[in-house]
Design a protein around this motif. Structure first.
Motif, short mmCIF file in Angstrom:
data_model
loop_
_atom_site.label_atom_id
_atom_site.label_comp_id
_atom_site.label_asym_id
_atom_site.label_seq_id
_atom_site.Cartn_x
_atom_site.Cartn_y
_atom_site.Cartn_z
N PRO A 1 -99.15 41.66 40.13
CA PRO A 1 -99.62 40.91 41.30
C PRO A 1 -98.47 40.39 42.16
N ASP A 2 -98.61 40.58 43.46
CA ASP A 2 -97.61 40.12 44.43
C ASP A 2 -98.05 38.77 44.98
N PRO A 3 -97.32 37.69 44.67
CA PRO A 3 -97.75 36.36 45.15
C PRO A 3 -97.76 36.22 46.66
N SER A 4 -97.03 37.09 47.37
CA SER A 4 -97.04 37.03 48.83
C SER A 4 -98.17 37.85 49.43
N LYS B 1 -101.63 37.99 47.93
CA LYS B 1 -102.63 37.70 46.91
C LYS B 1 -103.95 38.42 47.16
N GLN B 2 -104.42 38.42 48.41
CA GLN B 2 -105.72 39.05 48.68
C GLN B 2 -105.64 40.57 48.62
N ALA B 3 -104.55 41.14 49.10
CA ALA B 3 -104.38 42.59 49.01
C ALA B 3 -104.29 43.03 47.55
N THR B 4 -103.56 42.23 46.74
CA THR B 4 -103.46 42.55 45.32
C THR B 4 -104.82 42.50 44.66
N GLN B 5 -105.60 41.44 44.93
CA GLN B 5 -106.92 41.33 44.32
C GLN B 5 -107.83 42.46 44.78
N TRP B 6 -107.70 42.87 46.04
CA TRP B 6 -108.51 43.99 46.51
C TRP B 6 -108.22 45.25 45.70
N LEU B 7 -106.94 45.50 45.43
CA LEU B 7 -106.56 46.68 44.65
C LEU B 7 -107.04 46.58 43.21
N ILE B 8 -107.05 45.37 42.66
CA ILE B 8 -107.54 45.19 41.30
C ILE B 8 -109.04 45.47 41.24
N PRO C 1 -103.20 46.58 39.73
CA PRO C 1 -102.13 45.62 39.47
C PRO C 1 -102.50 44.60 38.40
N GLY C 2 -101.51 44.27 37.59
CA GLY C 2 -101.69 43.28 36.53
C GLY C 2 -100.48 43.29 35.63
N ASP C 3 -100.13 42.15 35.07
CA ASP C 3 -98.95 42.10 34.21
C ASP C 3 -99.05 43.07 33.04
N ILE C 4 -100.18 43.02 32.35
CA ILE C 4 -100.37 43.92 31.21
C ILE C 4 -100.50 45.36 31.70
N ASN C 5 -101.23 45.56 32.78
CA ASN C 5 -101.40 46.91 33.31
C ASN C 5 -100.06 47.55 33.65
#
Length: 663
Positions: A47-50, A52-59, A385-389
């Motif tokens: 996950p990219d903290p800058s 957040k919404q784009a990252t969540q969309w991809l997840i 995206p995800g730390d474990i992923n």
């Protein structure tokens, strides 16, 4: 039609993308986050903290959708639990027929449901005097996917009714002559049809409950009931078929006939295990679990070209996506139970579909070959995206294990050639990813890395024991694959394989990863789930990387500290497999029959246990259970004697046929 709960109609092909983030962020803006790896900067799917919404969309995208709900209405309202009495439900496993009988407001109702093996269709028959009186009808309702935030990571009842204007439904065809009708459902880029058919001698009528364009939760409801011109009857039957295309589905009678034959053929093919002559008090429940698990994997886990999500086709976990590290636990049982055709429908097509994106992923990160994703889908084939992923490793060698299962079933040049592209790309990545340590002269794995149990510190975890052993097995298997094809073996494969870092050992026992000392056995974070160490002599075939004596002593230590209250998920199957392989049949059967801890519900679904984490059911539990049963009953390559994992003299009597030894 079988329950008053709003369950789901899920498929392997119907997926949907949410609207793009409202703040203007685009998924294309996301390029990963850098982490130092072997002295250089590498961008990982975390996950990219800058963004957040784009990252969540991809997840959360694409996400598996609920195709629609089909149920009964009484006097215009959905049948609820308060109206139902005298409920009884029976599943005829041999014929694949589910029959529910109950009373609605004191009047008997009988519903018979049969799924179709050939098409995405279900045949229903309903009998009740309430049909003749017009009080009992069939309702179809079409939900819309929610915006998939973390709140909708797990959906027990997929879909919502809050956005009726975001999608459209309409009757596009109703043909009285053929006894058919179709409802078209459009959700932005996703569209499909609910195709209906009924016998012309008992004609039905499909009507929309509300005008089109209504902004209400009931806006997409339809009623199916006997035609006003039809002779009054106390029974109706119809087929509901979901498809990307509009067409006339089979009559319910056609499905009812061929469905029974298909289930009979399923039960007659492949392996079977019989514990019914046992005097052990746990035998009956063990037999129930064996049979119902075979039913559930056929319903939930037999798609073409993809592995199931962990909750199968019942509920959505992780937005309906599947997990590549779990493909063996989901699907290896097909091979050991002699049902290779189901295995071959999935592999290697799944890896072939993921190959282009996996090659691109490895290249962008500075490595050769194909870096397989962890959490993915069949459409975009990205790594969510995800730390474990981002940091998990043990999904990378899986293709070699699976390729060997395929070759053992069909040891032909055709099998070798079919898998060669996937095997080669996998080995190229594995040899490229391993890093030569100039101090030791050995090849290291990580950091960053996550182990099997996802409970190690990723930024400092190096040389995980199981991952090192699996790397060695897989590179050796890839080299042998080339030899069988009479092709040259790439020298760097064998060089890396023979020079991998040794598995970490502390005080004569294997440790989870390098750098631990004796105190790690007292670390509750690690000892809460040390299954990776028993996998060294469990699911992993023999490899020079593993000292069998050390592995046996380590397994005994794990047995002492990994107590029943901590074991969950597919922990029991791997414990049973490990116990059988180290010669402890009593322990193996204990783990298969620890009913006080390892729960299967009344329908025969394995319960994940622990903190839950995912919606039920837990399909790796059923599939892993079947794999473990095959291990203890039929054995594995190199095992001796009959039923090597079944103890003697404890009331167990087993007969089997059609099983295949595990790797």
């Amino acid at each position: 039609m079988q329950t008053f709960l709003p369950f789901n109609t899920l498929s392997s092909w119907a997926w949907h993308n949410d609207s793009l983030p409202a703040n203007g962020e685009l998924p294309s803006d996301y390029h990963g986050v850098p982490r130092e790896t072997y002295g250089r900067e590498v961008f990982y799917d975390i996950p990219d903290p800058s963004l957040k919404q784009a990252t969540q969309w991809l997840i959360g995208n694409p996400n598996r959708i609920n195709l629609g709900r089909i149920g009964l209405t009484y006097k215009g309202a959905s049948v609820s639990s308060s109206l139902i009495t005298q409920a009884k439900q029976v599943l005829d496993l041999w014929n694949g027929v589910l029959t529910s009988t109950f009373e609605v407001d004191g009047t008997p109702v009988k519903v018979i449901t049969q799924g179709d093996f050939d098409e995405d269709a279900v045949a229903f028959s309903v009998e009740s005097d309430l049909i003749k009186s017009g009080q009992l009808t069939v309702e179809l309702d079409f939900p819309y996917p929610p915006i998939h935030t973390t709140a909708y990571k797990y959906e027990v009842f997929a879909g919502v009714y809050n956005f009726p204007l975001n999608h459209t439904t309409s009757i596009v065809n109703q043909n009285k002559k053929s006894g058919s009708a179709s409802i078209h459902h459009q959700l932005q880029e996703t569209k499909y049809f609910a195709n209906l058919r009924w016998p012309t001698q008992t004609p039905l009528s499909l009507t929309r409950n509300e005008p089109e364009g209504l902004n209400a939760t009931t806006a997409h409801r339809y009623t199916l009931q006997p035609s006003s011109t039809a002779r009054k009857s106390s029974s109706i039957s119809f087929t509901a078929h979901f498809s990307p295309d509009q067409h006339t589905p089979p009559l319910p009678s056609t499905i009812q006939k061929r469905n029974k034959l298909a289930w009979n053929n399923y039960w007659n093919e492949g392996g079977f295990v019989d514990f019914t002559e046992s005097t052990n008090s746990k035998a009956t429940e063990l037999q129930r679990r064996i049979i119902t698990s075979q039913y559930h994997v056929r319903v939930n886990s037999a798609a073409t070209g993809q592995s199931p999500q962990e909750s199968g086709l019942m509920n959505n976990g992780w937005y309906g996506k599947f997990h590549m590290e779990m493909v063996i636990w989901h699907n290896a049982h097909w091979a050991t139970w002699g049902r290779q055709k189901y295995f071959d429908r999935i592999f290697p097509a799944l890896y072939e579909r993921l190959l282009p994106s996996s090659l691109a992923r490895a290249s962008s990160m500075g490595w050769e070959g194909a870096r397989w994703p962890k959490m993915t889908d069949p459409l975009c084939a990205t790594n969510s995206p995800g730390d474990i992923n981002a940091f998990l490793l043990w999904q990378q060698p899986h293709p070699m294990y699976l390729a060997n299962l395929a070759y053992r079933a069909s040891p032909t040049r055709e099998t070798l050639q079919r898998w060669d592209k996937v095997v080669t790309a996998t080995a190229e990545y594995m040899a490229s990813y391993a890093h030569l340590n100039p101090r030791t002269g050995r090849y290291d794995l990580g950091p960053p890395s996550y182990g099997v149990t996802e409970n190690t510190p990723p930024n400092s975890t190096k040389n995980l024991a199981y991952e090192l052993a699996y790397w060695r097995y897989a590179l050796d298997a890839a080299a042998e694959w080339k030899r069988l094809l009479n092709l040259p073996v790439p020298a760097h494969w064998t060089h890396v394989a023979s020079n991998l870092a040794p598995l970490p050992v502390v005080d004569g026992l294997y440790a989870v990863y390098e750098g631990l000392n004796t105190t790690w056995w007292s670390d509750p974070k690690l000892t809460a789930d040390p299954r990776s160490l028993i996998m060294l002599q469990g699911i992993l075939p023999s490899t020079p990387a593993v000292n069998t004596t050390l592995a046996l002593h380590t397994a005994d230590k794990v047995a002492a500290i990994w107590t029943d209250d901590k074991i969950r998920g597919w922990g029991r199957p791997v414990l049973a497999i490990n116990s059988a392989r180290i010669g402890n049949a009593t322990r193996a059967m204990y783990h298969l029959t620890a009913y006080d801890y390892w729960k299967f519900d009344d329908a025969g679904f394995a319960v994940r246990g622990g903190d839950g984490g995912t919606p039920p059911p837990f399909m790796p539990g059923n599939a892993g259970f079947l794999l473990a049963v095959a291990y203890v009953v039929e054995g594995w390559e190199g095992s001796r004697g009959e039923a090597p994992g079944v103890p003697r003299g404890e009331g167990w009597v087993v007969r089997s046929e059609g099983l295949v030894k595990a790797l």
